[in-house]
Design an enzyme around this catalytic site. Structure first.
Site, PDB file in Angstrom:
ATOM      1  N   TYR A  40       0.834  -1.220   0.000  1.00  0.00           N
ATOM      2  CA  TYR A  40       0.000   0.000   0.000  1.00  0.00           C
ATOM      3  C   TYR A  40       0.865   1.265   0.000  1.00  0.00           C
ATOM      4  CZ  TYR A  40      -3.100   3.557   2.025  1.00  0.00           C
ATOM      5  OH  TYR A  40      -3.798   4.717   2.301  1.00  0.00           O
ATOM      6  N   ASN A  50       7.973  -9.996  -1.685  1.00  0.00           N
ATOM      7  CA  ASN A  50       7.610 -11.423  -1.812  1.00  0.00           C
ATOM      8  C   ASN A  50       6.113 -11.593  -2.087  1.00  0.00           C
ATOM      9  OD1 ASN A  50       6.381 -10.932   0.627  1.00  0.00           O
ATOM     10  ND2 ASN A  50       7.572 -12.409   1.816  1.00  0.00           N
ATOM     11  N   SER A  72       6.542   3.856  13.000  1.00  0.00           N
ATOM     12  CA  SER A  72       5.112   4.122  13.209  1.00  0.00           C
ATOM     13  C   SER A  72       4.903   4.935  14.481  1.00  0.00           C
ATOM     14  CB  SER A  72       4.385   2.779  13.347  1.00  0.00           C
ATOM     15  OG  SER A  72       3.077   2.973  13.817  1.00  0.00           O
ATOM     16  N   ALA A  73       3.846   5.720  14.483  1.00  0.00           N
ATOM     17  CA  ALA A  73       3.465   6.470  15.686  1.00  0.00           C
ATOM     18  C   ALA A  73       3.050   5.515  16.802  1.00  0.00           C
ATOM     19  CB  ALA A  73       2.323   7.420  15.360  1.00  0.00           C
ATOM     20  N   TYR A 111       3.835  -5.851  17.547  1.00  0.00           N
ATOM     21  CA  TYR A 111       4.125  -5.120  16.298  1.00  0.00           C
ATOM     22  C   TYR A 111       4.895  -3.837  16.618  1.00  0.00           C
ATOM     23  CZ  TYR A 111       3.212  -1.734  12.580  1.00  0.00           C
ATOM     24  OH  TYR A 111       3.353  -0.744  11.636  1.00  0.00           O
ATOM     25  N   LYS A 154       8.982  -2.302  15.805  1.00  0.00           N
ATOM     26  CA  LYS A 154       9.363  -0.987  15.256  1.00  0.00           C
ATOM     27  C   LYS A 154      10.414  -0.334  16.158  1.00  0.00           C
ATOM     28  CE  LYS A 154       6.789  -1.031  11.632  1.00  0.00           C
ATOM     29  NZ  LYS A 154       7.426  -1.249  10.342  1.00  0.00           N
ATOM     30  N   VAL A 171     -18.429   2.200  15.730  1.00  0.00           N
ATOM     31  CA  VAL A 171     -17.590   3.278  16.274  1.00  0.00           C
ATOM     32  C   VAL A 171     -17.145   2.837  17.671  1.00  0.00           C
ATOM     33  CG1 VAL A 171     -17.527   5.698  16.950  1.00  0.00           C
ATOM     34  CG2 VAL A 171     -18.863   5.000  14.944  1.00  0.00           C
TER      35      VAL A 171
HETATM   36  P1  NAD Z   1       1.587  -3.605   3.098  1.00  0.00           P
HETATM   37  O1  NAD Z   1       1.346  -4.936   3.740  1.00  0.00           O
HETATM   38  O2  NAD Z   1       0.581  -3.117   2.130  1.00  0.00           O
HETATM   39  O3  NAD Z   1       3.014  -3.604   2.399  1.00  0.00           O
HETATM   40  C1  NAD Z   1       4.094  -4.384   2.851  1.00  0.00           C
HETATM   41  C2  NAD Z   1       4.725  -5.023   1.628  1.00  0.00           C
HETATM   42  O4  NAD Z   1       5.845  -5.808   2.053  1.00  0.00           O
HETATM   43  C3  NAD Z   1       3.784  -5.971   0.902  1.00  0.00           C
HETATM   44  O5  NAD Z   1       3.862  -5.767  -0.490  1.00  0.00           O
HETATM   45  C4  NAD Z   1       4.309  -7.370   1.268  1.00  0.00           C
HETATM   46  O6  NAD Z   1       4.056  -8.312   0.253  1.00  0.00           O
HETATM   47  C5  NAD Z   1       5.784  -7.085   1.447  1.00  0.00           C
HETATM   48  N1  NAD Z   1       6.471  -7.999   2.365  1.00  0.00           N
HETATM   49  C6  NAD Z   1       6.071  -8.395   3.591  1.00  0.00           C
HETATM   50  N2  NAD Z   1       7.004  -9.199   4.136  1.00  0.00           N
HETATM   51  C7  NAD Z   1       8.021  -9.282   3.238  1.00  0.00           C
HETATM   52  C8  NAD Z   1       9.265  -9.957   3.219  1.00  0.00           C
HETATM   53  N3  NAD Z   1       9.661 -10.716   4.264  1.00  0.00           N
HETATM   54  N4  NAD Z   1      10.078  -9.838   2.136  1.00  0.00           N
HETATM   55  C9  NAD Z   1       9.682  -9.075   1.079  1.00  0.00           C
HETATM   56  N5  NAD Z   1       8.504  -8.423   1.029  1.00  0.00           N
HETATM   57  C10 NAD Z   1       7.689  -8.524   2.106  1.00  0.00           C
HETATM   58  O7  NAD Z   1       1.797  -2.558   4.296  1.00  0.00           O
HETATM   59  P2  NAD Z   1       1.885  -0.967   4.223  1.00  0.00           P
HETATM   60  O8  NAD Z   1       0.654  -0.422   4.826  1.00  0.00           O
HETATM   61  O9  NAD Z   1       2.276  -0.537   2.863  1.00  0.00           O
HETATM   62  O10 NAD Z   1       3.061  -0.729   5.253  1.00  0.00           O
HETATM   63  C11 NAD Z   1       4.410  -0.577   4.826  1.00  0.00           C
HETATM   64  C12 NAD Z   1       5.286  -0.368   6.046  1.00  0.00           C
HETATM   65  O11 NAD Z   1       4.843   0.775   6.769  1.00  0.00           O
HETATM   66  C13 NAD Z   1       5.244  -1.533   7.043  1.00  0.00           C
HETATM   67  O12 NAD Z   1       6.546  -1.712   7.556  1.00  0.00           O
HETATM   68  C14 NAD Z   1       4.321  -1.039   8.130  1.00  0.00           C
HETATM   69  O13 NAD Z   1       4.613  -1.615   9.374  1.00  0.00           O
HETATM   70  C15 NAD Z   1       4.630   0.450   8.129  1.00  0.00           C
HETATM   71  N6  NAD Z   1       3.512   1.264   8.652  1.00  0.00           N
HETATM   72  C16 NAD Z   1       2.280   1.167   8.063  1.00  0.00           C
HETATM   73  C17 NAD Z   1       1.217   1.913   8.573  1.00  0.00           C
HETATM   74  C18 NAD Z   1      -0.156   1.834   7.951  1.00  0.00           C
HETATM   75  O14 NAD Z   1      -1.098   2.359   8.519  1.00  0.00           O
HETATM   76  N7  NAD Z   1      -0.321   1.231   6.778  1.00  0.00           N
HETATM   77  C19 NAD Z   1       1.413   2.762   9.677  1.00  0.00           C
HETATM   78  C20 NAD Z   1       2.687   2.841  10.246  1.00  0.00           C
HETATM   79  C21 NAD Z   1       3.742   2.073   9.718  1.00  0.00           C
HETATM   80  C1  UD1 Z   2      -3.979   1.281  14.380  1.00  0.00           C
HETATM   81  C2  UD1 Z   2      -2.987   0.491  15.201  1.00  0.00           C
HETATM   82  C3  UD1 Z   2      -1.632   1.175  15.106  1.00  0.00           C
HETATM   83  C4  UD1 Z   2      -1.208   1.350  13.652  1.00  0.00           C
HETATM   84  C5  UD1 Z   2      -2.299   2.129  12.913  1.00  0.00           C
HETATM   85  C6  UD1 Z   2      -2.027   2.319  11.463  1.00  0.00           C
HETATM   86  C7  UD1 Z   2      -4.320  -0.543  16.980  1.00  0.00           C
HETATM   87  C8  UD1 Z   2      -4.630  -0.568  18.444  1.00  0.00           C
HETATM   88  N1  UD1 Z   2      -3.448   0.405  16.560  1.00  0.00           N
HETATM   89  O1  UD1 Z   2      -4.013   2.566  14.924  1.00  0.00           O
HETATM   90  O2  UD1 Z   2      -0.655   0.433  15.806  1.00  0.00           O
HETATM   91  O3  UD1 Z   2       0.027   2.057  13.578  1.00  0.00           O
HETATM   92  O4  UD1 Z   2      -3.542   1.400  13.050  1.00  0.00           O
HETATM   93  O5  UD1 Z   2      -2.075   1.111  10.785  1.00  0.00           O
HETATM   94  O6  UD1 Z   2      -4.780  -1.378  16.227  1.00  0.00           O
HETATM   95  N2  UD1 Z   2     -12.176   2.782  14.783  1.00  0.00           N
HETATM   96  C9  UD1 Z   2     -13.529   2.577  14.882  1.00  0.00           C
HETATM   97  N3  UD1 Z   2     -14.093   1.560  14.191  1.00  0.00           N
HETATM   98  C10 UD1 Z   2     -13.358   0.718  13.389  1.00  0.00           C
HETATM   99  C11 UD1 Z   2     -11.953   0.935  13.297  1.00  0.00           C
HETATM  100  C12 UD1 Z   2     -11.401   1.960  14.026  1.00  0.00           C
HETATM  101  O7  UD1 Z   2     -14.215   3.317  15.584  1.00  0.00           O
HETATM  102  O8  UD1 Z   2     -13.913  -0.204  12.789  1.00  0.00           O
HETATM  103  C13 UD1 Z   2     -11.578   3.931  15.492  1.00  0.00           C
HETATM  104  C14 UD1 Z   2     -10.480   3.578  16.471  1.00  0.00           C
HETATM  105  O9  UD1 Z   2     -10.987   3.339  17.748  1.00  0.00           O
HETATM  106  C15 UD1 Z   2      -9.606   4.859  16.395  1.00  0.00           C
HETATM  107  C16 UD1 Z   2      -9.780   5.343  14.965  1.00  0.00           C
HETATM  108  O10 UD1 Z   2     -10.981   4.744  14.500  1.00  0.00           O
HETATM  109  O11 UD1 Z   2     -10.116   5.836  17.273  1.00  0.00           O
HETATM  110  C17 UD1 Z   2      -8.632   4.910  14.051  1.00  0.00           C
HETATM  111  O12 UD1 Z   2      -8.453   3.510  14.154  1.00  0.00           O
HETATM  112  P1  UD1 Z   2      -7.435   2.720  13.199  1.00  0.00           P
HETATM  113  O13 UD1 Z   2      -7.660   3.097  11.796  1.00  0.00           O
HETATM  114  O14 UD1 Z   2      -7.535   1.266  13.563  1.00  0.00           O
HETATM  115  O15 UD1 Z   2      -6.011   3.305  13.592  1.00  0.00           O
HETATM  116  P2  UD1 Z   2      -5.303   3.396  15.029  1.00  0.00           P
HETATM  117  O16 UD1 Z   2      -6.121   2.822  16.105  1.00  0.00           O
HETATM  118  O17 UD1 Z   2      -4.846   4.796  15.207  1.00  0.00           O
END
Ligand code: NAD
Ligand code: UD1
Length: 372
Positions: free
Chosen positions: A13, A34, A126-127, A150, A154, A218
């Site tokens: 993503y 992968n 990540s935050a 998780y 980080k 919610v």
């Molecule tokens: P995602 O799952 O969409 O992307 C991760 C990609 O890595 C995928 O394409 C997956 O196939 C690939 N992958 C996983 N394990 C692998 C491996 N061992 N070798 C090679 N490829 C591998 O996730 P994303 O949302 O794009 O997140 C990307 C990064 O950002 C992650 O490290 C995630 O922890 C971090 N992050 C994401 C969020 C979020 O909300 N999406 C928030 C904070 C941090």
């Molecule tokens: C979650 C993860 C966090 C990660 C982030 C981004 C948890 C506890 N935390 O954060 O570690 O970095 O995603 O991937 O899972 N909510 C609803 N209904 C829903 C889903 C969420 O009300 O179906 C609310 C939650 O309570 C929150 C807000 O929406 O207040 C955002 O939730 P979400 O998108 O899951 O993100 P985080 O909780 O911030």
């Protein structure tokens, strides 16, 4: 000579948007993925969006030999490490899976970088490392505290990078602490449509708008926020991706050597769950049903970034507001849903990224193969 960036997890993503922005900024890019949580078709879509070529190596970041060969073969100048697992609930249920994947991935990558003499890294942090924030907005000097495996991966990886730089000051890194990435590319060709029931708010709201879910649950209506529902700093994934380009630019300068910066990527503005549902309803043109249910365990009432260090250090700030995040997410989900309604022969078996697109398709370019 044009700089070359390796994006591990570049088909995911966030990675797909980062790669798109890097290509638009003129970098050469190699993706190592992968495909455990993405689809190779994404790479073709990136080529369609940018009109540029991107190299693809299908492989696992935990395979150090492969990573080192890729770094040497493509003359990689810097790495953006996005690959890994990211579902909080899954990490609580199976911590060893998360330590095995995320920590071994980082160890393998850092060892390969040392072996190949590549010394510039941007890490997807990540935050979540702030746990339940004590004061808002959250600055980078806020106390870290993890609440799940998780988040612990980080934090450990950030600390691993500290130790590596202490031992080898030619190295430099930036850990980007993302707040809540949402939305999709304006073309609607890349975005996020998680398999199964989404854990995160935005995809859940989008699937409810699309009629795939009855109503949004919610989680909690009695928080200390303006309307009682949880507040977060949502950031458009394209803004987030541009933050990576700014980080790469910064890292290429000589005086970054020996530094490991932690930088928040957020907007500085928080929105509640009800505000998100309202903005999304405006984007799709009809009210989205919801019900207030008990709080989700482990959730913070509010989390909002202080983005001033990113502005000062990277010259970057987010530009898209909540309305645009909702519009782009809705456009992406609508396209995917239309694709899934196509006859079975045109729908991918996992239903994740459908082949159908209203735009004409260029020929599929065969992915580069890694020669052993
Ligand atoms: P995602 O799952 O969409 O992307 C991760 C990609 O890595 C995928 O394409 C997956 O196939 C690939 N992958 C996983 N394990 C692998 C491996 N061992 N070798 C090679 N490829 C591998 O996730 P994303 O949302 O794009 O997140 C990307 C990064 O950002 C992650 O490290 C995630 O922890 C971090 N992050 C994401 C969020 C979020 O909300 N999406 C928030 C904070 C941090
Ligand atoms: C979650 C993860 C966090 C990660 C982030 C981004 C948890 C506890 N935390 O954060 O570690 O970095 O995603 O991937 O899972 N909510 C609803 N209904 C829903 C889903 C969420 O009300 O179906 C609310 C939650 O309570 C929150 C807000 O929406 O207040 C955002 O939730 P979400 O998108 O899951 O993100 P985080 O909780 O911030």
């Amino acid at each position: 000579m044009t700089k070359c960036i390796l994006a591990t997890g570049g088909a995911g993503y966030i990675g797909s948007h980062v790669v798109t922005e890097l290509l638009d900024a003129g970098y050469r890019v190699v993706i190592l993925d992968n495909f455990e949580n993405s689809d190779p078709d994404v790479v073709r879509r990136i080529k369609r969006i940018t009109g540029r070529n991107v190299s693809l190596v299908t492989g696992d970041v935990r395979d150090r030999g492969t990573v080192e060969r890729v770094l040497r073969m493509y003359n990689v100048d810097a790495v953006i490490h996005l690959a890994g697992k990211k579902a909080v609930g899954e990490s609580v249920a199976d911590p060893m899976l998360y330590f095995g994947d995320n920590l071994n991935g980082a160890i393998s990558l850092l060892t390969a970088m040392k072996g190949a003499g590549v010394s510039r890294l941007v890490f997807s942090s990540s935050a979540t490392v702030y746990g339940i924030p004590k004061t808002l907005p959250v600055t980078e000097s806020a106390r870290v505290s993890v609440t799940n495996p998780y988040g612990r991966t980080k934090l450990i990886i950030e600390e691993m990078i500290d130790d590596l730089i202490a031992s080898d000051p030619t190295f430099a890194a930036i850990s980007l602490r993302y707040f809540n990435p949402v939305g999709a590319h304006e073309t609607a060709l890349i975005g996020e449509n998680p398999r199964g029931i989404p854990n995160n708010l935005f995809p859940f709201v989008a699937q409810t708008a699309a009629g795939e879910r009855d109503r949004v649950q919610v989680f909690g209506g009695d928080y200390d926020t303006p309307d009682g529902t949880g507040m977060r700093d949502y950031i458009h994934v394209v803004d987030l991706a541009k933050g990576h380009v700014a980080a790469i630019r910064r890292m290429m300068s000589e005086n970054e050597t020996g530094q490991h910066r932690r930088i928040n990527l957020g907007t500085g503005t928080g929105y509640t769950v009800l505000q998100v549902i309202e903005a999304f309803s405006k984007a799709c043109g009809f009210p989205i049903p919801y019900a207030i249910v008990p709080r989700r365990a482990g959730d913070a009432a509010a989390s909002v970034a202080d983005p001033s260090y990113a502005k000062q250090c990277l010259g970057w700030r987010a530009t898209f507001g909540l309305d645009r995040m909702c519009q782009d997410q809705w456009a992406f989900n609508s396209r995917v849903q239309a694709a899934e309604k196509m006859p079975p022969s045109r729908t991918r078996p996992n239903g994740k990224m459908a082949e159908y697109s209203p735009l004409p398709q260029p020929p599929l370019v065969a992915p580069d193969r890694l020669h052993h």
